[in-house]
Design a protein around this motif. Structure first.
Motif, PDB file in Angstrom:
ATOM      1  N   ALA A  80       0.814  -1.300   0.183  1.00  0.00           N
ATOM      2  CA  ALA A  80      -0.133  -0.096   0.100  1.00  0.00           C
ATOM      3  C   ALA A  80       0.832   1.223  -0.088  1.00  0.00           C
ATOM      4  O   ALA A  80       0.408   2.334   0.545  1.00  0.00           O
ATOM      5  CB  ALA A  80      -1.010   0.009   1.351  1.00  0.00           C
ATOM      6  N   TYR A 129       4.250 -12.749  -2.879  1.00  0.00           N
ATOM      7  CA  TYR A 129       3.700 -13.409  -1.710  1.00  0.00           C
ATOM      8  C   TYR A 129       3.102 -14.859  -2.230  1.00  0.00           C
ATOM      9  O   TYR A 129       2.607 -14.687  -3.591  1.00  0.00           O
ATOM     10  CB  TYR A 129       2.502 -12.532  -1.030  1.00  0.00           C
ATOM     11  CG  TYR A 129       3.199 -11.553   0.005  1.00  0.00           C
ATOM     12  CD1 TYR A 129       3.701 -12.041   1.311  1.00  0.00           C
ATOM     13  CD2 TYR A 129       2.745 -10.486   0.038  1.00  0.00           C
ATOM     14  CE1 TYR A 129       4.157 -11.165   2.194  1.00  0.00           C
ATOM     15  CE2 TYR A 129       3.138  -9.244   0.939  1.00  0.00           C
ATOM     16  CZ  TYR A 129       3.875  -9.924   2.022  1.00  0.00           C
ATOM     17  OH  TYR A 129       3.965  -8.913   2.871  1.00  0.00           O
ATOM     18  N   MET A 158       4.916 -14.796   6.065  1.00  0.00           N
ATOM     19  CA  MET A 158       3.686 -14.412   6.149  1.00  0.00           C
ATOM     20  C   MET A 158       2.460 -15.330   5.867  1.00  0.00           C
ATOM     21  O   MET A 158       1.511 -15.144   4.813  1.00  0.00           O
ATOM     22  CB  MET A 158       3.310 -12.742   5.601  1.00  0.00           C
ATOM     23  CG  MET A 158       2.110 -12.382   6.247  1.00  0.00           C
ATOM     24  SD  MET A 158       1.728 -10.605   5.539  1.00  0.00           S
ATOM     25  CE  MET A 158       2.447  -9.704   6.692  1.00  0.00           C
ATOM     26  N   HIS A 275      10.279  -9.049   9.038  1.00  0.00           N
ATOM     27  CA  HIS A 275       9.091  -8.340   8.686  1.00  0.00           C
ATOM     28  C   HIS A 275       9.089  -7.039   9.285  1.00  0.00           C
ATOM     29  O   HIS A 275       7.753  -6.596   9.723  1.00  0.00           O
ATOM     30  CB  HIS A 275       7.972  -9.088   8.732  1.00  0.00           C
ATOM     31  CG  HIS A 275       7.092  -9.049   7.363  1.00  0.00           C
ATOM     32  ND1 HIS A 275       6.859  -9.744   6.267  1.00  0.00           N
ATOM     33  CD2 HIS A 275       6.118  -7.657   7.127  1.00  0.00           C
ATOM     34  CE1 HIS A 275       5.828  -9.176   5.697  1.00  0.00           C
ATOM     35  NE2 HIS A 275       5.592  -8.004   5.808  1.00  0.00           N
TER      36      HIS A 275
HETATM   37  C1  HOC Z   1      -2.617  -3.288   2.110  1.00  0.00           C
HETATM   38  C2  HOC Z   1      -2.256  -4.582   2.094  1.00  0.00           C
HETATM   39  O1  HOC Z   1       3.979  -6.787   4.060  1.00  0.00           O
HETATM   40  C3  HOC Z   1       2.532  -5.364   5.765  1.00  0.00           C
HETATM   41  C4  HOC Z   1       2.935  -5.926   4.376  1.00  0.00           C
HETATM   42  C5  HOC Z   1       1.844  -6.804   3.829  1.00  0.00           C
HETATM   43  C6  HOC Z   1       0.375  -6.381   4.051  1.00  0.00           C
HETATM   44  C7  HOC Z   1      -0.509  -6.306   2.812  1.00  0.00           C
HETATM   45  C8  HOC Z   1      -1.100  -4.747   3.061  1.00  0.00           C
HETATM   46  O2  HOC Z   1       1.752  -5.024   6.171  1.00  0.00           O
HETATM   47  O3  HOC Z   1       3.532  -6.020   6.735  1.00  0.00           O
END
Ligand code: HOC
Length: 382
Positions: A80, A129, A158, A275
């Motif tokens: 995002a 992913y 994840m 992460h």
């Molecule tokens: C809006 C979608 O790597 C995180 C990201 C993955 C999440 C997808 C967000 O927030 O750590």
């Protein structure tokens, strides 16, 4: 406001970016212990000052997967990102391009691969992913290849999303759903460019492109839970290899045994990462995880590291702990939110200057010269 560091960009972004998006970038999972340790463990490592060694010539360049990088850094994939500035992924990619380092586009970016790649001169990196829909993955790999992406960053930490209390309180996910109001047009002036003016909601460009419908952000944790695949295993690496012949980097390694498996399964690199403290709270910080991993696989595979890097001194620390390069996440998101492409470019200049000072005062003329000897209490393995 005077900007002299990534920390200043954090403060500037906090003032400017709508709170739920600021906290989405700034926050971590559960009690945010790992988020904090990432920063404190790394910055508490003492650099070893050495003097009087003629440091008039310095070189921050490296070569990685056949590419020249002006400093050992890559902009990390950030979901995002396009919410932090108008066509945010394009602005960040241009900044990286102008400063001579790669930009990695996230699977869950706002701007699609086809929008970003043509706007920069150097090849983009692409992050993947594991979604349950393998058709989506195959399609994304083919599109990334067609757009000229070179390196694939395969994120493996994840299989299921961790809980983010801050996001629930801010309305980014959970019951408040502030983000849904923004998407539906009850917009914050920060997004006037896309929502208010054009009436266009923010969607995940790569995902919507494949699924043929708007895949938006109104319940991102719910969406991740439904679509990300907990059955992910090393076999998926072999499957991905059928569609990707370029360098492949496995992101989310914290254990030396997993690092050895990455070598065994033919990966070209790993990213030592938790992460950014956004997944399993309580795991090791990257600074603590990195040295045993480097002992296990240094030289067999390229080692990248992220989580906790907030300035150029930290880059030198990570390299001394065994990384070949760092991925930068939050620091550039703050800069992008605060001042778009110019902010990211300035932040990269700041990091480079900081790195040069640290190299000068630890007496390391090139990145290759930086070893554990640059740190107090660490010695190079014979
Ligand atoms: C809006 C979608 O790597 C995180 C990201 C993955 C999440 C997808 C967000 O927030 O750590």
């Amino acid at each position: 406001m005077i900007i002299s560091s990534a920390n200043d960009y954090r403060k500037a972004a906090k003032r400017k970016v709508p709170p739920f998006m600021f906290h989405y970038a700034d926050g971590g999972s559960y009690n945010e212990l790992t988020l904090e340790k990432n920063v404190t463990d790394l910055s508490n490592i003492a650099l070893r000052q050495r003097v009087l060694k003629d440091m008039s010539e310095l070189d921050t360049e490296i070569e990685l997967f056949g590419e020249k990088l002006s400093l050992p850094a890559i902009l990390a994939p950030v979901g995002a990102l396009g919410m932090y500035a108008r066509r945010g992924e394009v602005q960040a990619a241009k900044a990286a391009d102008n400063k001579g380092i790669p930009f990695t586009l996230s699977t869950v970016s706002i701007c699609a691969i086809e929008e970003v790649a043509p706007q920069i001169n150097r090849p983009m990196w692409f992050q993947l992913y594991v979604l349950k829909d393998r058709g989506f993955m195959k399609n994304a790999l083919e599109r990334a290849k067609a757009a000229g992406c070179t390196t694939l960053v395969f994120t493996v930490d994840m299989p299921t999303p961790g809980a983010r209390y801050r996001d629930m309180h801010s309305g980014m996910s959970g019951p408040l759903k502030e983000i849904r109001r923004v998407i539906q047009g009850a917009t914050h002036p920060f997004w006037a460019w896309d929502v208010g003016i054009k009436g266009k909601p923010h969607t995940l460009g790569n995902v919507s492109h494949y699924m043929g419908k708007q895949v938006g952000l109104d319940d991102y944790i719910g969406w991740l839970g439904e679509n990300f695949d907990p059955s992910i295993s090393w076999k998926d690496l072999e499957w991905i290899r059928e569609f990707w012949d370029g360098p492949m980097v496995i992101k989310g390694i914290l254990d030396p045994e997993d690092a050895k498996d990455a070598v065994r399964f033919g990966a070209d690199g790993i990213v030592v990462s938790n992460h950014g403290g956004r997944q399993l709270d309580g795991v090791l910080s990257s600074a603590k995880a990195l040295p045993p991993i480097a002992d296990a696989v240094k030289g067999d595979i390229k080692i990248l590291a992220d989580s906790g890097v907030r300035n150029g001194l930290d880059i030198v620390r990570m390299i001394a702990l065994g990384a070949d390069a760092c991925m930068l996440g939050r620091s550039f998101v703050y800069a992008l939110g605060a001042n778009g492409q110019a902010g990211v470019e300035n932040m990269l200049d700041i990091f480079k200057k900081e790195m040069k000072v640290a190299m000068t005062l630890t007496s390391n003329k090139s990145v290759a010269d930086i070893t554990p000897e640059a740190l107090v209490g660490y010695t190079q393995k014979p």
